[in-house]
Design an enzyme around this catalytic site. Sequence first.
Site, short mmCIF file in Angstrom:
data_model
loop_
_atom_site.label_atom_id
_atom_site.label_comp_id
_atom_site.label_asym_id
_atom_site.label_seq_id
_atom_site.Cartn_x
_atom_site.Cartn_y
_atom_site.Cartn_z
CG ASP A 191 -45.56 -10.38 43.98
OD1 ASP A 191 -44.92 -11.27 44.59
OD2 ASP A 191 -45.70 -10.37 42.75
NE ARG A 212 -47.70 -16.76 52.98
CZ ARG A 212 -48.76 -17.45 52.57
NH1 ARG A 212 -49.86 -17.45 53.27
NH2 ARG A 212 -48.69 -18.12 51.45
CE1 TYR A 220 -46.19 -14.34 36.64
CE2 TYR A 220 -44.63 -12.54 36.58
CZ TYR A 220 -44.96 -13.82 36.97
OH TYR A 220 -44.07 -14.57 37.67
NE ARG A 264 -41.93 -18.82 50.13
CZ ARG A 264 -42.14 -19.16 48.86
NH1 ARG A 264 -43.10 -20.00 48.56
NH2 ARG A 264 -41.39 -18.67 47.89
NE ARG A 315 -39.65 -13.12 45.90
CZ ARG A 315 -40.30 -14.05 45.21
NH1 ARG A 315 -40.31 -15.29 45.61
NH2 ARG A 315 -40.98 -13.72 44.15
O1 CP3 Z 1 -38.04 -9.79 50.18
C1 CP3 Z 1 -38.28 -9.32 49.06
O2 CP3 Z 1 -37.54 -9.48 48.08
C2 CP3 Z 1 -39.48 -8.40 48.90
C3 CP3 Z 1 -40.69 -8.98 48.50
C4 CP3 Z 1 -40.90 -9.53 47.10
C5 CP3 Z 1 -41.82 -10.57 46.84
N1 CP3 Z 1 -41.94 -10.72 45.50
C6 CP3 Z 1 -42.57 -11.29 47.88
C7 CP3 Z 1 -43.11 -12.64 47.58
C8 CP3 Z 1 -40.40 -9.12 45.85
C9 CP3 Z 1 -39.32 -8.07 45.54
C10 CP3 Z 1 -41.07 -9.87 44.85
C11 CP3 Z 1 -40.86 -9.68 43.41
C12 CP3 Z 1 -41.41 -10.66 42.46
N2 CP3 Z 1 -42.63 -11.30 42.51
C13 CP3 Z 1 -40.79 -11.04 41.25
C14 CP3 Z 1 -39.48 -10.48 40.76
C15 CP3 Z 1 -38.31 -11.13 41.38
C16 CP3 Z 1 -38.06 -12.54 40.94
O3 CP3 Z 1 -38.20 -13.43 41.79
O4 CP3 Z 1 -37.75 -12.73 39.76
C17 CP3 Z 1 -41.62 -11.95 40.60
C18 CP3 Z 1 -41.37 -12.63 39.29
C19 CP3 Z 1 -42.79 -12.10 41.42
C20 CP3 Z 1 -43.99 -12.93 41.13
C21 CP3 Z 1 -44.20 -13.98 42.16
N3 CP3 Z 1 -44.58 -13.73 43.47
C22 CP3 Z 1 -44.06 -15.38 42.01
C23 CP3 Z 1 -43.66 -16.07 40.73
C24 CP3 Z 1 -44.39 -15.96 43.24
C25 CP3 Z 1 -44.54 -17.42 43.55
C26 CP3 Z 1 -43.26 -18.12 43.67
C27 CP3 Z 1 -42.80 -18.14 45.09
O5 CP3 Z 1 -41.67 -17.79 45.34
O6 CP3 Z 1 -43.62 -18.56 45.92
C28 CP3 Z 1 -44.66 -14.91 44.16
C29 CP3 Z 1 -45.00 -15.07 45.59
C30 CP3 Z 1 -44.20 -14.32 46.59
N4 CP3 Z 1 -43.79 -13.03 46.46
C31 CP3 Z 1 -43.78 -14.81 47.85
C32 CP3 Z 1 -43.09 -13.76 48.49
C33 CP3 Z 1 -42.49 -13.76 49.85
C34 CP3 Z 1 -44.10 -16.16 48.43
C35 CP3 Z 1 -45.49 -16.13 48.97
C36 CP3 Z 1 -45.70 -16.88 50.26
O7 CP3 Z 1 -45.41 -16.35 51.35
O8 CP3 Z 1 -46.21 -17.99 50.17
#
Ligand code: CP3
Length: 341
Positions: free
Chosen positions: A76, A39, A152, A30, A26
């Site tokens: 994602d 964003r 999911y 943010r 991540r």
């Molecule tokens: O920088 C990185 O790591 C690359 C981008 C990345 C994102 N999601 C962007 C993202 C990666 C590798 C993921 C993987 C992901 N997505 C996982 C596996 C890793 C982990 O955290 O266990 C999972 C379970 C998801 C599903 C997911 N996506 C959730 C549960 C959420 C909401 C929770 C949150 O953190 O907001 C997301 C949203 C998400 N994916 C965001 C980002 C940057 C936040 C969205 C925003 O900008 O508002």
Amino acid sequence: MTLKNDLILRAARGEKVERTPVWLMRQAGRILPEYRKVRSKMGGFKELVETPEFACEVTIQPVDILGVDAAIIFSDILVIPEAMGLPYQMVEAKGPWFEKTIKTAEDIAQLKTADPDDLHYVIDAIKLTKIGLNNRVPLIGFAGAPWTIFAYMIEGSGSKTFSQAKKFLYTQPMLAHQLLQKITDSTINYLKGQVAAGADMLQLFDSWAGALSPEQYNEFSLKYISQICDAVNEVPLTVFAKDAHFVRREMGKLNCNSIGLDWTMDIAESREMIGGSKTLQGNMDPCLLYADYAVIKKETIKMLKKFGPDRHIANLGHGLYPDLDKDKVICFVDTIKEFRF
Ligand code: CP3
């Protein structure tokens, strides 16, 4: 086309490195004001993911701002269910949500086995990012592990217990295997597409591994992860299964280069269980980065010494939290980059 910094690739292959390389789960997101700015120009998270120019921009940001040794493509894990026929929404402050979920054999039959064309926006973002990075650091591609994607698709959102997904395993195991196989085939196609587009390394995220018993994990998760590891071996691959203590010995037998550890896994014990043929990635608690600078430095060096100089890629034990201070994150990265054994 040789990479100027290939530390992570060399560490993954078990080759000698001058220092321990580092990237952060991540890292694009943010915690960076620069991300929040891009964003805010967009309609939402999905639009950002689906617009290659913007995805490329936010993928490269942490390389410039945090100084990490790799970029990870901004996307994602949920793009796979969508490509198979279950679109997702990212609900502000709540997380992912699926309008349709999988309940019956017909639902599974209707799903498509995805191919890279269904995810052309990620493929295009990878190509653009490779140009933008100009061989400075490797680009990591990724996908969710089949069990996490399955969860999911059944639950339709995140869950504390994943009781609906687990109910499916207990009550309809044959159907569960059909769905897991379809997800696996889609994931193999997708990861191969990412490599063809330029991804230098790959990671599989099994975020909900901890919901399963050891026996279930072997049957419903590891079996499919293993198929992916066997099918995709063009570039180094990391398997990160959060909370999967119980399966570390089996992880050591996978046909992959590295295994991700979360912060609850003891480093020496993990080395012993996983064995010397894998690089270990991780595993600092992201909450350490709320501490004072002196504490961050001390704990980071302690972690580096526990892993030792070989076969380690430094990272957190899970993703960065959005309210972490960017300067504290940079302190973690710099401490690793400055440390020598
Ligand atoms: O920088 C990185 O790591 C690359 C981008 C990345 C994102 N999601 C962007 C993202 C990666 C590798 C993921 C993987 C992901 N997505 C996982 C596996 C890793 C982990 O955290 O266990 C999972 C379970 C998801 C599903 C997911 N996506 C959730 C549960 C959420 C909401 C929770 C949150 O953190 O907001 C997301 C949203 C998400 N994916 C965001 C980002 C940057 C936040 C969205 C925003 O900008 O508002």
